[in-house]
Design a protein around this motif. Structure first.
Motif, mmCIF file in Angstrom:
data_model
loop_
_atom_site.group_PDB
_atom_site.id
_atom_site.type_symbol
_atom_site.label_atom_id
_atom_site.label_comp_id
_atom_site.label_asym_id
_atom_site.label_seq_id
_atom_site.Cartn_x
_atom_site.Cartn_y
_atom_site.Cartn_z
ATOM 1 N N UNK A 37 27.274 0.811 19.438
ATOM 2 C CA UNK A 37 27.466 0.305 18.076
ATOM 3 C C UNK A 37 28.126 1.353 17.186
ATOM 4 N N UNK A 38 27.717 2.599 17.319
ATOM 5 C CA UNK A 38 28.320 3.670 16.510
ATOM 6 C C UNK A 38 29.819 3.800 16.810
ATOM 7 N N UNK A 39 30.182 3.661 18.089
ATOM 8 C CA UNK A 39 31.598 3.712 18.471
ATOM 9 C C UNK A 39 32.374 2.561 17.844
ATOM 10 N N UNK A 40 31.777 1.382 17.843
ATOM 11 C CA UNK A 40 32.433 0.218 17.253
ATOM 12 C C UNK A 40 32.679 0.442 15.759
ATOM 13 N N UNK A 41 31.732 1.057 15.088
ATOM 14 C CA UNK A 41 31.899 1.367 13.666
ATOM 15 C C UNK A 41 33.050 2.344 13.458
ATOM 16 N N UNK A 42 33.135 3.351 14.314
ATOM 17 C CA UNK A 42 34.218 4.336 14.212
ATOM 18 C C UNK A 42 35.558 3.660 14.451
ATOM 19 N N UNK A 43 35.648 2.815 15.464
ATOM 20 C CA UNK A 43 36.907 2.115 15.753
ATOM 21 C C UNK A 43 37.280 1.215 14.579
ATOM 22 N N UNK A 44 36.318 0.517 14.019
ATOM 23 C CA UNK A 44 36.581 -0.356 12.878
ATOM 24 C C UNK A 44 37.113 0.435 11.686
ATOM 25 N N UNK A 45 36.484 1.573 11.384
ATOM 26 C CA UNK A 45 36.951 2.417 10.276
ATOM 27 C C UNK A 45 38.338 2.976 10.569
ATOM 28 N N UNK A 46 38.579 3.332 11.822
ATOM 29 C CA UNK A 46 39.895 3.825 12.214
ATOM 30 C C UNK A 46 40.948 2.737 12.020
ATOM 31 N N UNK A 47 40.626 1.510 12.398
ATOM 32 C CA UNK A 47 41.558 0.395 12.201
ATOM 33 C C UNK A 47 41.874 0.209 10.719
ATOM 34 N N UNK A 48 40.861 0.276 9.872
ATOM 35 C CA UNK A 48 41.084 0.141 8.429
ATOM 36 C C UNK A 48 41.985 1.259 7.915
ATOM 37 N N UNK A 49 41.751 2.473 8.393
ATOM 38 C CA UNK A 49 42.547 3.622 7.959
ATOM 39 C C UNK A 49 43.999 3.492 8.411
ATOM 40 N N UNK A 50 44.191 3.003 9.623
ATOM 41 C CA UNK A 50 45.554 2.799 10.128
ATOM 42 C C UNK A 50 46.277 1.786 9.248
ATOM 43 N N UNK A 51 45.627 0.683 8.963
ATOM 44 C CA UNK A 51 46.254 -0.366 8.159
ATOM 45 C C UNK A 51 46.532 0.089 6.734
ATOM 46 N N UNK A 52 45.739 1.039 6.224
ATOM 47 C CA UNK A 52 45.927 1.559 4.864
ATOM 48 C C UNK A 52 46.792 2.824 4.848
ATOM 49 N N UNK A 53 47.331 3.196 6.007
ATOM 50 C CA UNK A 53 48.135 4.417 6.139
ATOM 51 C C UNK A 53 47.369 5.649 5.675
ATOM 52 N N UNK A 54 46.104 5.742 6.037
ATOM 53 C CA UNK A 54 45.237 6.854 5.633
ATOM 54 C C UNK A 54 44.577 7.509 6.845
ATOM 55 N N UNK A 55 45.283 7.599 7.959
ATOM 56 C CA UNK A 55 44.695 8.119 9.190
ATOM 57 C C UNK A 55 44.269 9.573 9.036
ATOM 58 N N UNK A 56 45.118 10.398 8.458
ATOM 59 C CA UNK A 56 44.785 11.815 8.314
ATOM 60 C C UNK A 56 43.575 11.982 7.392
#
Length: 78
Positions: A37-56
């Protein structure tokens, strides 16, 4: 840092680009070996960051202050 471990797991599973990670479905995430579940949360947040161009910002765990309205100093009429 768990984020780095999750990123490595994504790379190992063949998800090597921002587009591939952003387009992952829940079924694909659940198919990752050893995912929790913790990994899924990290992936979800990463997806949001990618879509918002805020990966760094996401990876550095820093958030930017509220962005000023772009073009506000243009001098145009409102």
């Amino acid at each position: 840092m768990n984020t780095i471990k999750v990123l490595q797991r994504l790379f190992d599973a063949g998800y090597g680009t921002e587009k591939e990670i952003a387009n992952m479905t829940m079924v694909e995430m659940l198919a990752l070996p050893g995912v929790n579940v913790a990994d899924l949360c990290i992936i979800s947040e990463l997806q949001k960051s990618i879509k918002a161009n805020k990966v760094i910002s996401y990876l550095s765990e820093k958030t930017e202050a509220k962005e000023e309205t772009k073009g506000a100093d243009y001098g145009g009429t409102t």
